[in-house]
Design an enzyme around this catalytic site. Sequence first.
Site, short mmCIF file in Angstrom:
data_model
loop_
_atom_site.label_atom_id
_atom_site.label_comp_id
_atom_site.label_asym_id
_atom_site.label_seq_id
_atom_site.Cartn_x
_atom_site.Cartn_y
_atom_site.Cartn_z
N THR A 61 34.78 43.44 42.89
CA THR A 61 35.71 43.08 43.95
C THR A 61 35.48 41.63 44.37
O THR A 61 34.35 41.14 44.34
CB THR A 61 35.54 43.98 45.20
OG1 THR A 61 34.30 43.68 45.84
CG2 THR A 61 35.57 45.45 44.82
N GLU A 62 36.57 40.98 44.77
CA GLU A 62 36.46 39.56 45.17
C GLU A 62 35.62 39.35 46.42
O GLU A 62 35.12 38.26 46.65
CB GLU A 62 37.85 38.96 45.43
CG GLU A 62 38.78 38.94 44.23
CD GLU A 62 39.84 40.00 44.35
OE1 GLU A 62 41.03 39.65 44.49
OE2 GLU A 62 39.49 41.19 44.31
N ASN A 63 35.49 40.39 47.25
CA ASN A 63 34.68 40.23 48.45
C ASN A 63 33.20 40.50 48.24
O ASN A 63 32.42 40.45 49.18
CB ASN A 63 35.23 41.12 49.59
CG ASN A 63 35.20 42.60 49.24
OD1 ASN A 63 35.47 42.97 48.10
ND2 ASN A 63 34.89 43.45 50.20
#
Length: 220
Positions: A49-51
């Site tokens: 995930t990008e986070n």
Amino acid sequence: MGLGIETRHLIARRAALEIRPNMIVNLGIGIPTLVADYIPNDHGVLLHTENGILGMGGSPETGMEDGNLANAGGYPVTILAGASYFDSATAFGMIRRGLLDVTVLGALEVSEKGDIANWIVPGKRVPGMGGAIDLAQKAKKVIVLMNHTDKTGAPKIVKECSLPLTVQEGAHMIITEKAVIDVTEKKLVLREVMHPYTVKEVLETTGAPLSLPEKVAVFR
């Protein structure tokens, strides 16, 4: 008209078949998020995930959500044993280095060349393009999940995109509630139709030419 929950899960289940053991995969917001629920835990797939998570699992059971554990869209998720956390800069470093085997994302339009438009409709406010450009450019395989047509019934698979592009020639596969389509260098190939649709119905609602193999499979 939006897709019903059963249809959304049908699309997600089909997309999960493209994910092989031990791949690193990023799932976008919307239907792509559901793909996590159809990846076997023993496949060794690492969801990114990008986070800042590597090793994300599927959706938690109702009442078992962790308020501190969410995907890039802010929805609650689970994690698998051995998962790791890091900041967004590291997450995007992984993307830009080309370390992702597959990204699964939504789109507003896809052209016959695989151009993807998925981040803005002119005149409408959006929070930003997020990681769409990096993901669509750098992943080894890009799978687009979307409605076959828009709310007016107009095709979303078109000869040329009319909306601002996210990436040129980025899509490798398109999966809708009606069809599974391969994007090749020279043409779009109708690989499968989704039950209960027919080849004729798919051709009539697609705004770009589709090449037909000798046999088009049916996915149920």
